[in-house]
Design an enzyme around this catalytic site. Structure first.
Site, PDB file in Angstrom:
ATOM      1  N   GLN A 245       7.646   5.948   6.756  1.00  0.00           N
ATOM      2  CA  GLN A 245       6.305   5.768   7.312  1.00  0.00           C
ATOM      3  C   GLN A 245       6.078   6.701   8.482  1.00  0.00           C
ATOM      4  O   GLN A 245       5.033   7.337   8.604  1.00  0.00           O
ATOM      5  CB  GLN A 245       6.159   4.333   7.823  1.00  0.00           C
TER       6      GLN A 245
ATOM      7  N   ILE B 109      13.209  -2.858  13.783  1.00  0.00           N
ATOM      8  CA  ILE B 109      12.932  -2.109  12.562  1.00  0.00           C
ATOM      9  C   ILE B 109      13.487  -2.938  11.408  1.00  0.00           C
ATOM     10  O   ILE B 109      14.698  -3.152  11.318  1.00  0.00           O
ATOM     11  CB  ILE B 109      13.599  -0.721  12.622  1.00  0.00           C
TER      12      ILE B 109
ATOM     13  N   VAL C 120       5.128   0.258  12.517  1.00  0.00           N
ATOM     14  CA  VAL C 120       5.298   1.717  12.533  1.00  0.00           C
ATOM     15  C   VAL C 120       4.259   2.462  11.689  1.00  0.00           C
ATOM     16  O   VAL C 120       4.317   3.669  11.569  1.00  0.00           O
ATOM     17  CB  VAL C 120       6.702   2.124  12.026  1.00  0.00           C
ATOM     18  N   GLY C 121       3.308   1.748  11.111  1.00  0.00           N
ATOM     19  CA  GLY C 121       2.396   2.381  10.149  1.00  0.00           C
ATOM     20  C   GLY C 121       1.597   3.531  10.725  1.00  0.00           C
ATOM     21  O   GLY C 121       1.332   4.504  10.041  1.00  0.00           O
ATOM     22  N   GLU C 122       1.204   3.424  11.961  1.00  0.00           N
ATOM     23  CA  GLU C 122       0.295   4.428  12.514  1.00  0.00           C
ATOM     24  C   GLU C 122       0.907   5.232  13.657  1.00  0.00           C
ATOM     25  O   GLU C 122       0.468   6.337  13.950  1.00  0.00           O
ATOM     26  CB  GLU C 122      -1.003   3.734  12.938  1.00  0.00           C
TER      27      GLU C 122
ATOM     28  N   THR D 293      12.471   2.566   4.999  1.00  0.00           N
ATOM     29  CA  THR D 293      11.014   2.579   4.789  1.00  0.00           C
ATOM     30  C   THR D 293      10.286   2.875   6.104  1.00  0.00           C
ATOM     31  O   THR D 293       9.240   3.533   6.100  1.00  0.00           O
ATOM     32  CB  THR D 293      10.519   1.252   4.183  1.00  0.00           C
TER      33      THR D 293
ATOM     34  N   ILE E 212       0.833  -1.208   0.000  1.00  0.00           N
ATOM     35  CA  ILE E 212       0.000   0.000   0.000  1.00  0.00           C
ATOM     36  C   ILE E 212       0.865   1.255   0.000  1.00  0.00           C
ATOM     37  O   ILE E 212       0.405   2.335   0.355  1.00  0.00           O
ATOM     38  CB  ILE E 212      -0.991   0.002   1.183  1.00  0.00           C
TER      39      ILE E 212
ATOM     40  N   ASN F  17      13.410  -2.352   8.103  1.00  0.00           N
ATOM     41  CA  ASN F  17      14.100  -1.527   7.118  1.00  0.00           C
ATOM     42  C   ASN F  17      14.078  -0.086   7.618  1.00  0.00           C
ATOM     43  O   ASN F  17      13.020   0.551   7.684  1.00  0.00           O
ATOM     44  CB  ASN F  17      13.413  -1.641   5.753  1.00  0.00           C
TER      45      ASN F  17
ATOM     46  N   LYS G 161       7.107  -4.367  16.231  1.00  0.00           N
ATOM     47  CA  LYS G 161       5.868  -3.759  16.743  1.00  0.00           C
ATOM     48  C   LYS G 161       5.078  -3.023  15.669  1.00  0.00           C
ATOM     49  O   LYS G 161       3.892  -2.761  15.855  1.00  0.00           O
ATOM     50  CB  LYS G 161       6.198  -2.784  17.870  1.00  0.00           C
TER      51      LYS G 161
HETATM   52 MO1  MOS Z   1      -5.567   1.273   8.947  1.00  0.00          MO
HETATM   53  S1  MOS Z   1      -6.692   2.881   9.494  1.00  0.00           S
HETATM   54  O1  MOS Z   1      -5.715   0.311  10.322  1.00  0.00           O
HETATM   55  O2  MOS Z   1      -6.255   0.606   7.564  1.00  0.00           O
END
Ligand code: MOS
Length: 723
Positions: A619, A610, A684-686, A615, A467, A612, A682
């Site tokens: 994020q 981590i 890191v996206g959000e 990346t 994504i 990478n 853990k």
């Molecule tokens: Mo994300 S808001 O958990 O797709």
């Protein structure tokens, strides 16, 4: 970048798909061309509540090239309603458009027009004349007909009670009692919502950019009454998701239309229509009561909240589940209420609960620090804890204060004047602010297949999604690391419902879930390689593995294979699992105009392993920027008479551009956590997006002495108060 050998976990390897992306070789959903495809367009309701009385199609059918017009009259119950994600389904709403003449919100699909060209389809959709029986809608909070009721959720606890928060609050020497408000926001991923559906006798292939190929496969199958085996969903690249790309309600309709017409059908939804096709971040309100003793230790937290929701579905975030776990506090009470309006059902938008809820909580912490006369970092230090205040379980690891210390040092926090409105540069008031970041370290079951070919090439197959986060790269890195092979020997295949099942790409679970599955499959493959050593190799070696997270629901892998997003929550087993971070922001506010600029932001984050560094940093930095956007720019404006959104495009929906973003520093703190999952990841996206809005508001307060409790912060908030 760390000096690790290429391909190993941790190394900041550039994206393996970077060149493909910048040259256009990477094929996104609508880049796919199906010969003979017809083109679809949507017509949306202009009213928010009522029903369709008549649809005059004459002018639409007169457009040359129109093939068919689908409405509730010729679709109806032939496309079954979906079940929403929060009830264990695949869609955003239990209401299927074109299922009935009922209108539940402005911008609901009322017709799907199919024509020989996209232009003809759109022209015809615009020429449909609808007559409605219109009822006065409830637009939002405070609108006629809006009533709060206690929220219920299968996923989150909408009420928490530890000790006696009211009694402790009443008796405390230091306290704040404040109300906060966050606006509606829309995701707007750069790639428009699109789908192509093509039937080959009873088999359906769907090219749709989705963050959940299996969920989309299962959802279409269920709504059209097909066996899931007959449906294949393909999404090798996705141009942004953020929670917006679960299955759109239009997808089963396009599949239905393609079958009815006996030819492939393609739909690209316009940017304006995208605002109501999918979900959004609904507006929220909060009342936070936070009290401390004479030593500055929290003695009471009450976090009451109100979330706007639709009348049709039970969507609730309940972010006080996580604000209650941020600090040590012996007396906690939270309660979530929902307020129903005639609006589309809200949904998940990057760090869905934390973005609005941390704004309230981390603003209140700053307000309390000011009331006590304590440095805001020091107040947080006095309330740091290694034990979750709600469950009383220890955190598996927690580095909140190391994040504050690293970011404070890099930022130069010690230069901060103790009092607000004390720093100035020419015509600009200068303020420093900070706030905590945190995110639950959830994880889900995932399957993976690894194949070693005789020439030492390896194929990794896993049904996850790219994504924009770097999935191809980190999965290849994990395989190269475990098999001790050069990275260019590894090929990764993802984004296809036929591949081994991976979870919905959401909740920051993907790296942890999928890299652990890849590692397991590769370890098994390495075992087979060792066993076969010396013997002449003729065919490929294949290893399959399922990663089952500890503490997860026992059969969660079976649910993942059926497209049910079953995540192991943040509090499981004997521990509570969270990533953490700290944001520091410098805000400049112009003394005459109230204009706010943010020349500098520093964030430090601890999120376990981590995979990478490059990346991950991207994020987190994206999260920092989005948080700034949430504080200063973004809001979907509602016409309160009609319950319609006003600024449904990227001209009216404000986002930061390069000129709005100054220097951003993103610090990754090393953290080992063997309890969270075998690789210690853990996610890191959000995380980077949580708490930033509060840090900006806190910096604006420090600059001006004006507390902005409503987002986004606008010049009028800063000019109303006496200078
Ligand atoms: Mo994300 S808001 O958990 O797709």
């Amino acid at each position: 970048m760390s000096p690790l050998p290429p391909g190993t976990i941790g190394q900041g390897l550039p994206r393996l798909d970077g060149v493909a992306k910048v040259t256009g070789a990477a094929r996104y959903g609508d880049d796919h061309r199906v010969p003979g495809a017809a083109h679809a367009a949507l017509a949306l309701s202009t009213i928010a509540r009522g029903s369709i009385v008549a649809i005059d199609q004459a002018a639409a059918r007169a457009v040359p090239g129109v093939l068919e017009i689908f409405t509730h009259r010729n679709v109806g119950k032939r496309v079954k309603p979906g079940r929403p994600l929060l009830s264990g389904g695949y869609t955003n709403s239990r209401v299927q458009p074109l299922g009935s003449p009922q209108i539940h919100f402005a911008g609901q699909i009322v017709a799907l027009v199919v024509a020989e060209t996209a232009e003809a389809a759109r022209e015809a959709a615009d020429r449909l004349v609808l007559t409605y029986d219109e009822k006065a809608p409830t637009a939002g909070f405070d609108s006629p007909g809006a009533e709060a009721r206690p929220a219920k959720s299968m996923l989150a606890k909408t009420r928490l009670k530890v000790g006696d928060a009211d009694e402790a609050f009443a008796a405390a020497p230091h306290k704040v009692d404040a109300r906060y408000e966050t606006p509606a926001q829309h995701h707007n991923p750069m790639e428009l919502f699109q789908v192509i559906c093509a039937w080959d006798s009873d088999d359906l292939t769907v090219w749709e950019s989705t963050q959940h190929v299996i969920g989309t496969q299962r959802g279409i199958a269920k709504q059209l009454g097909l066996s899931p085996k007959r449906v294949r969903v393909i999404a090798p690249f996705v141009g942004g998701a953020f929670g917006a790309r679960n299955m759109p309600p239009s997808t089963p309709l396009v599949a239905f239309a393609a079958r009815a017409l006996g030819r492939p059908v393609r739909l690209v939804v316009t940017r304006q229509q995208g605002f109501t096709l999918m979900t959004f971040r609904a507006e929220t309100r909060h009342r936070v009561r936070l009290a401390a003793d004479r030593q500055g230790r929290f003695v009471a937290l009450r976090h009451d909240s109100w979330e706007l929701t639709s009348r049709t579905d039970n969507f609730v975030l309940a972010g006080s589940e996580n604000t209650a776990r941020l600090y040590a506090c012996p007396n906690i009470r939270t309660e979530v209420q929902v307020v129903e309006a005639d609006r589309q059902t809200p949904g998940f938008m990057r760090a869905p609960p934390e973005v609005p809820y941390f704004f309230a909580m981390e603003s209140a912490v700053d307000e309390l620090a000011h009331a006590i006369g304590l440095d805001p970092v020091e107040l947080r230090r006095r309330n740091d804890t290694l034990v979750d205040s709600v469950s009383r379980k220890p955190f598996s690891s927690r580095a909140l204060m190391p994040c504050f210390d690293a970011a404070a040092e890099a930022f130069g926090w010690r230069e901060r004047a103790a009092h607000p409105r004390a720093m100035r540069r020419g015509e600009w008031l200068v303020g420093f602010g900070c706030a905590a970041a945190a995110y639950p370290a959830q994880v889900a079951a995932a399957d993976c297949r690894a194949t070693l070919f005789p020439d030492d090439r390896v194929l990794i197959e896993i049904g996850t999604h790219e994504i924009g986060t770097g999935a191809y790269t980190i999965l290849a890195q994990t395989a190269a690391d475990r098999l001790a092979l050069p990275i260019d020997r590894i090929e990764v295949r993802l984004g296809d419902s036929r591949l081994p099942a991976a979870p919905l790409t959401a909740g920051s679970v993907s790296t942890a879930s999928n890299c652990n599955a890849v590692a397991l499959a590769c370890d098994r493959l390495a075992g087979k390689r060792a066993a076969a050593a010396g013997a002449p190799r003729t065919g490929p070696l294949v290893a399959e593995a399922t990663f089952k997270p500890r503490g997860a629901f026992p059969f969660s892998q079976f649910l993942i294979r059926r497209g049910i997003p079953m995540f192991a929550g943040a509090v499981r087993d004997k521990h509570a699992f969270f990533s953490s971070g700290a944001h520091f922001v410098e805000a400049h506010v112009h003394v005459d105009t109230g204009e706010v600029r943010v020349p500098r932001m520093v964030g430090a984050f601890a999120a376990g392993t981590i995979v990478n560094a490059r990346t991950a940093r991207s994020q987190l930095m994206g999260g920092q920027i989005w948080g700034l956007s949430a504080a200063l720019h973004e809001a979907t404006e509602l016409d309160r008479r009609t319950a319609r959104y006003v600024n449904r495009d990227l001209a009216g929906y404000h986002m930061p551009v390069h000129a709005d973003i100054g220097r951003i520093e993103t610090i990754l703190l090393p953290q080992r956590d063997e309890r969270v999952n075998p690789l210690g990841i853990k996610g890191v996206g959000e995380l980077g997006n949580t708490g930033v809005n509060a840090a900006v508001a806190n910096a604006v307060f420090h600059a001006t002495g004006i507390r902005c409790r409503t987002l986004p912060i606008r010049v009028e908030h800063l000019l109303q108060a006496p200078a």
